[in-house]
Write an enzyme that holds these catalytic residues in place. Sequence first.
Site, PDB file in Angstrom:
ATOM      1  N   ASN A 122     -16.947 -66.672 -28.792  1.00  0.00           N
ATOM      2  CA  ASN A 122     -16.017 -67.096 -29.857  1.00  0.00           C
ATOM      3  C   ASN A 122     -16.683 -68.030 -30.698  1.00  0.00           C
ATOM      4  O   ASN A 122     -16.800 -69.465 -30.320  1.00  0.00           O
ATOM      5  CB  ASN A 122     -14.780 -67.729 -29.119  1.00  0.00           C
ATOM      6  CG  ASN A 122     -13.928 -68.109 -30.256  1.00  0.00           C
ATOM      7  OD1 ASN A 122     -13.859 -67.983 -31.480  1.00  0.00           O
ATOM      8  ND2 ASN A 122     -12.605 -68.706 -29.950  1.00  0.00           N
ATOM      9  N   LYS A 126     -15.794 -69.298 -33.441  1.00  0.00           N
ATOM     10  CA  LYS A 126     -14.808 -70.571 -34.104  1.00  0.00           C
ATOM     11  C   LYS A 126     -15.209 -70.574 -35.513  1.00  0.00           C
ATOM     12  O   LYS A 126     -15.664 -69.661 -35.974  1.00  0.00           O
ATOM     13  CB  LYS A 126     -14.904 -71.779 -33.264  1.00  0.00           C
ATOM     14  CG  LYS A 126     -14.495 -71.721 -31.932  1.00  0.00           C
ATOM     15  CD  LYS A 126     -14.029 -73.111 -31.303  1.00  0.00           C
ATOM     16  CE  LYS A 126     -13.642 -72.394 -29.629  1.00  0.00           C
ATOM     17  NZ  LYS A 126     -13.244 -73.587 -28.703  1.00  0.00           N
ATOM     18  N   HIS A 156      -4.799 -68.221 -29.877  1.00  0.00           N
ATOM     19  CA  HIS A 156      -5.991 -69.112 -29.118  1.00  0.00           C
ATOM     20  C   HIS A 156      -5.384 -70.589 -29.397  1.00  0.00           C
ATOM     21  O   HIS A 156      -4.574 -70.997 -30.184  1.00  0.00           O
ATOM     22  CB  HIS A 156      -7.101 -69.103 -30.162  1.00  0.00           C
ATOM     23  CG  HIS A 156      -8.162 -69.865 -29.487  1.00  0.00           C
ATOM     24  ND1 HIS A 156      -8.381 -71.198 -29.639  1.00  0.00           N
ATOM     25  CD2 HIS A 156      -9.357 -69.778 -28.785  1.00  0.00           C
ATOM     26  CE1 HIS A 156      -9.510 -71.791 -28.821  1.00  0.00           C
ATOM     27  NE2 HIS A 156      -9.882 -70.794 -28.391  1.00  0.00           N
ATOM     28  N   GLU A 201      -6.262 -73.401 -30.120  1.00  0.00           N
ATOM     29  CA  GLU A 201      -6.458 -74.334 -31.371  1.00  0.00           C
ATOM     30  C   GLU A 201      -5.495 -73.816 -32.452  1.00  0.00           C
ATOM     31  O   GLU A 201      -5.509 -74.712 -33.390  1.00  0.00           O
ATOM     32  CB  GLU A 201      -7.942 -74.036 -31.767  1.00  0.00           C
ATOM     33  CG  GLU A 201      -8.974 -74.956 -30.778  1.00  0.00           C
ATOM     34  CD  GLU A 201     -10.409 -74.702 -30.818  1.00  0.00           C
ATOM     35  OE1 GLU A 201     -10.711 -73.564 -31.366  1.00  0.00           O
ATOM     36  OE2 GLU A 201     -10.967 -74.960 -29.848  1.00  0.00           O
ATOM     37  N   GLU A 224      -6.861 -69.812 -20.788  1.00  0.00           N
ATOM     38  CA  GLU A 224      -7.788 -71.183 -21.329  1.00  0.00           C
ATOM     39  C   GLU A 224      -6.828 -72.343 -21.247  1.00  0.00           C
ATOM     40  O   GLU A 224      -5.938 -72.524 -22.134  1.00  0.00           O
ATOM     41  CB  GLU A 224      -7.953 -70.751 -22.807  1.00  0.00           C
ATOM     42  CG  GLU A 224      -9.104 -69.755 -23.150  1.00  0.00           C
ATOM     43  CD  GLU A 224     -10.012 -70.246 -24.202  1.00  0.00           C
ATOM     44  OE1 GLU A 224     -11.092 -70.071 -24.253  1.00  0.00           O
ATOM     45  OE2 GLU A 224      -9.246 -70.235 -25.477  1.00  0.00           O
ATOM     46  N   GLY A 244     -13.492 -77.657 -25.127  1.00  0.00           N
ATOM     47  CA  GLY A 244     -14.420 -78.336 -25.771  1.00  0.00           C
ATOM     48  C   GLY A 244     -14.358 -79.793 -25.133  1.00  0.00           C
ATOM     49  O   GLY A 244     -15.068 -80.635 -25.760  1.00  0.00           O
ATOM     50  N   SER A 268     -14.802 -74.669 -21.732  1.00  0.00           N
ATOM     51  CA  SER A 268     -15.835 -75.449 -21.495  1.00  0.00           C
ATOM     52  C   SER A 268     -16.885 -74.774 -20.291  1.00  0.00           C
ATOM     53  O   SER A 268     -17.700 -75.206 -19.432  1.00  0.00           O
ATOM     54  CB  SER A 268     -15.574 -76.689 -20.900  1.00  0.00           C
ATOM     55  OG  SER A 268     -15.025 -77.456 -21.689  1.00  0.00           O
TER      56      SER A 268
END
Length: 249
Positions: free
Chosen positions: A11, A13, A99, A101, A167, A173, A210
């Site tokens: 991914n 991003k 996702h 985010e 996730e 991150g 991560s």
Amino acid sequence: MTNNNMIFIANWKMNGEKSHISGINKTIKFLKQSKNKKNQIIYCPPFTLISSVKNKVKNTKIKVGAQNLSQLNDYGAFTGSVNSKLIKSAGGDYVIVGHSEIRNQENDILINKKIHSALKEKLKVILCIGETYKEKKNNKTLSVLKTQITIALKNIKKINNIIFAYEPRWAIGTGKIPKSSELRKNFKDINNIINKLKKNQKYKIIYGGSVNSKNVLELKKINDLKGFLIGSASLRAKNFIDIIKKSTN
Ligand code: 13P
């Protein structure tokens, strides 16, 4: 134990310049030399690069995916939106839905609509689920996962084209990953939730958050874990390939 039927999703991003695309050459070369032919590699670049990446991987078994989609099926006056038809026509095979985010701008009902829309166009779905740090601390992980999965799968009959990506939002991150015992429990809970909703169906659960070439040795020991959704470590081909090598040896 050798794992040879795993999924590795890059991914990217909001990253992706020319140098990233040429890095895929290394992955293609690695795949050609690898004895392990059953692993599935999927690149999810930004929308702007889907067709270029598709072109790059056209003679390989590498697949391409988008990072999000509009829930709207039809074309229309929706400035800035990209739907499943557009992803498909650009060469996408997969799409990431829900996702973390973006989850604070989306709710579970919208995520369910997006899944319907993707499957209708024959895009495979990478469905992200996972709890925040606060939810984890308050022992809410199980109920969060239950709600996310139940609403996401509403009125979806077959889940064989859905990859479930666990996730934990706090692991993305941050360099932190769950303890093995936590992961085992959460994978078991996710399996139980899915099996209760959709009996006797085949699906896969992967892990994201991560992941790197060091912690993958620990992560790959988790039973039922069938692959990884990788963010920053997928941007450099060398790191991405290292993760694949270490997970499958
Ligand atoms: P990182 O691997 O950078 O933590 O990102 C994980 C992720 O969000 C993949 O979708």
